[in-house]
Scaffold this active site. Sequence first.
Site, mmCIF file in Angstrom:
data_model
loop_
_atom_site.group_PDB
_atom_site.id
_atom_site.type_symbol
_atom_site.label_atom_id
_atom_site.label_comp_id
_atom_site.label_asym_id
_atom_site.label_seq_id
_atom_site.Cartn_x
_atom_site.Cartn_y
_atom_site.Cartn_z
ATOM 1 C CB THR A 135 73.737 -59.832 -60.581
ATOM 2 O OG1 THR A 135 74.042 -61.218 -60.530
ATOM 3 C CG2 THR A 135 73.531 -59.423 -62.021
ATOM 4 N N GLY A 136 76.830 -60.400 -59.870
ATOM 5 C CA GLY A 136 78.169 -60.757 -60.299
ATOM 6 C C GLY A 136 79.040 -60.994 -59.086
ATOM 7 C CB THR A 160 72.518 -62.971 -53.415
ATOM 8 O OG1 THR A 160 73.310 -63.913 -54.143
ATOM 9 C CG2 THR A 160 73.398 -62.329 -52.344
ATOM 10 C CB THR A 211 72.477 -61.162 -56.954
ATOM 11 O OG1 THR A 211 73.680 -61.589 -56.344
ATOM 12 C CG2 THR A 211 71.681 -60.238 -56.094
ATOM 13 C CB SER A 249 72.372 -67.571 -57.164
ATOM 14 O OG SER A 249 71.297 -67.057 -57.899
ATOM 15 N NE ARG A 300 81.415 -63.131 -50.763
ATOM 16 C CZ ARG A 300 80.499 -62.844 -51.673
ATOM 17 N NH1 ARG A 300 79.232 -63.114 -51.441
ATOM 18 N NH2 ARG A 300 80.828 -62.298 -52.828
HETATM 19 N N1 GLY Z 1 76.653 -60.586 -56.091
HETATM 20 C C1 GLY Z 1 76.441 -61.531 -55.077
HETATM 21 C C2 GLY Z 1 77.606 -61.845 -54.283
HETATM 22 O O1 GLY Z 1 78.738 -61.721 -54.739
HETATM 23 O O2 GLY Z 1 77.425 -62.231 -53.158
#
Ligand code: GLY
Length: 332
Positions: free
Chosen positions: A232-233, A199, A181, A83, A209
């Site tokens: 993070t998430g 990330t 992340t 990630s 994106r």
């Molecule tokens: N938290 C990292 C992402 O959604 O890109």
Amino acid sequence: MPLSRRRFMRETALAAGGLALAGTTRAEKDIPMSTDRPLFVSTWAFGKDANEQSLRIAEQGGSVLDAVERGIHVAEADASNASVGLGGIPNARGVVQLDACIMDGEGQRAGSVAAIEGILHPISVARRVMDETKHVMLAGEGARQFALEQGFASVDLLTEERRKAWEEWREKQGAADNHDTIALLGLDGEGRLAGGCSTSGWGYKLPGRVGDSPIIGSGLYVDGGVGAAGATGLGENVMRYCASFLVVEYMRQGLHPEEACVETIRRIVALDPRPVEELHLNFVALDKQGRFGAAGTNEGFQYAVTYPGYSEVLTGVGVGTGEIGPEGGNRR
Ligand code: GLY
């Protein structure tokens, strides 16, 4: 040295100052803090190696900002981490696109890169944006060109393992699990705060994106007079609430960092029409007094805490009922 249990309990009780943890069941004696510096707090168990590198850099005389940046390099260079950086899960076209930002609590300085390709250490490009330009954020090909002009090497970030997994995904168009992340926060002996975030984002995302991680106030926020927070998430659910800024604002109002993370999740859960198990939110926070904490919509969100003589993986408060994926990341 690590805090003795007696000293830890005395200091944590002092730190708590009678604060009730907003309906959580944590006893005051368990509220975490450290008086040792420098102090680093980061997301997930893999943050421990990054924190330890940050501590080494600080002990060699680096600033807290240097320490945060170089700690994040560890996660970015780890090809087994799906990630972040090298070996990150690519986008739907099989290209690894990275997001990162860095923030200095001194002067509220910030730098950020979004959807950058082919650069090993986006956190360092973000720092150059902060240090060398009038801007805060560069995106896409412009960010990559800036990095190359600054002397960063062009590298292939897609490992063979991730390429094969992407080809299988392309056949089936299945979901992607993601470790997620790294957000790393630091506090030095002079009370200076800094933070960084890096990330590869949502696995097999649409090309272009951008998630929460490079957005100042969403994936990361540092207020030099108050504290720092990182997320993070599922970035889409962080960005719509400026969530790291919100965590810091709760700390400004006097909440302990752990409580600030819990309150932020509760506020988002109250506002968001989706069920809590679909939100996938996790936060870490550190204040200027050296108090720290974490919370997630999942039970079992792990975060790492490191200071001289101590480096451990701890578990944040679980606010909802979300599910942690098989390798520790968020299930989507
Ligand atoms: N938290 C990292 C992402 O959604 O890109």
